[in-house]
Design a protein around this motif. Sequence first.
Motif, short mmCIF file in Angstrom:
data_model
loop_
_atom_site.label_atom_id
_atom_site.label_comp_id
_atom_site.label_asym_id
_atom_site.label_seq_id
_atom_site.Cartn_x
_atom_site.Cartn_y
_atom_site.Cartn_z
N CYS A 16 1.34 -3.83 -0.95
CA CYS A 16 -0.05 -4.21 -1.17
C CYS A 16 -0.31 -4.33 -2.68
CB CYS A 16 -0.99 -3.18 -0.56
SG CYS A 16 -2.70 -3.41 -1.04
N ALA A 18 -2.96 -3.99 -4.22
CA ALA A 18 -3.96 -3.04 -4.72
C ALA A 18 -3.44 -1.61 -4.69
CB ALA A 18 -5.24 -3.16 -3.89
N CYS A 19 -2.98 -1.14 -3.53
CA CYS A 19 -2.60 0.28 -3.44
C CYS A 19 -1.09 0.48 -3.55
CB CYS A 19 -3.13 0.90 -2.16
SG CYS A 19 -2.35 0.27 -0.66
N CYS A 43 -4.60 -5.60 3.53
CA CYS A 43 -3.97 -4.29 3.53
C CYS A 43 -4.32 -3.56 4.82
CB CYS A 43 -4.45 -3.48 2.32
SG CYS A 43 -3.72 -1.84 2.25
N CYS A 49 -7.93 1.61 1.26
CA CYS A 49 -7.68 0.56 0.29
C CYS A 49 -8.61 -0.63 0.51
CB CYS A 49 -6.22 0.13 0.35
SG CYS A 49 -5.85 -1.30 -0.67
#
Length: 309
Positions: A16, A18-19, A43, A49
């Motif tokens: 992912c 983002a995370c 995600c 997230c």
Amino acid sequence: MSYQFELEKGSTKHICPACRKKVFVRYVDTETGQYIADDVGRCDREIKCSYHLKPGEYFHLTGENPLRKRLLRNDLLTRSIKVPDEKPVYVPDVLFRGSLQHYEENMFFRYLVQLFGTDKAEELCAWYCVGTTKHWDGACVFWYLDDSGRVTRGKVMLYDNTGHRVKGCTNSVHSLMKLGALPELHLYGLHLLRLDKTLPVAIVESEKSAILAAGHLKDFIWMATGSLSTLTAERLQPLQGREIVLFPDGGAFEKWQEKAESMSRKFSIRCSDVLERCLSDEQRKVGYDIGDVIANECSAFRNKIAQLD
Ligand SMILES: [Zn+2]
């Protein structure tokens, strides 16, 4: 014309953006079976997230034409197939200029004041042409000006008083004002090239990080890609002949390092690991960026000053 995209079926999971956990499902073009881009998907950690970049948002963000992309990928781009090419629309001057005021209401400006004081905050907003909008109370506009000073797009964002983005509060001026086709995406801060002929260029991911870094480190002209997957050789073209240093967010070092290497024949480019080295594992996981580091440093400095009083 309709384009069909859907989340990839099956159990394939990616990292992912983002995370950084391997729980990311990408969108595919149902006709070609191809992914759209590395960061276009959802995600699975919906609560913790909740990252979700839809194909439509991606195409809007990058100004790419999905049909053109599909044709290129299929190697079908021949003279007999016409790709609809809309004329790009630049942001009207009156809209742009009208936004360069009311900074007292602008949450991002107020955050800059907290970090750097009013004079510096005003200087930074002037350099980067940060605008104010009433679209959400306290929202700002990150205007993208190209190397000839034309306003190609505006990203509307809302920050809270700790400098964090308010979830769900991101939009584009082109879609809000129904301006039509977006001009090609370029680096945020590209217009600053004209200010200095020799300074090296530093590239980060977010507009906020570029501005915070510019307030702190004067050895570079700071620019931003605006998202993870939009760093391409084509978009670096205007920087030809300059020294370029990439400053990836925590956890994204390897990916940007790869990009730097792949472009090192054409450009004088390297990827800095300074952030990677100074972050804790936890900070790396949540994608700490150079803006976060600078903000922390400024706060620590402020606290010290406060203790002296
Ligand atoms: Zn995630």
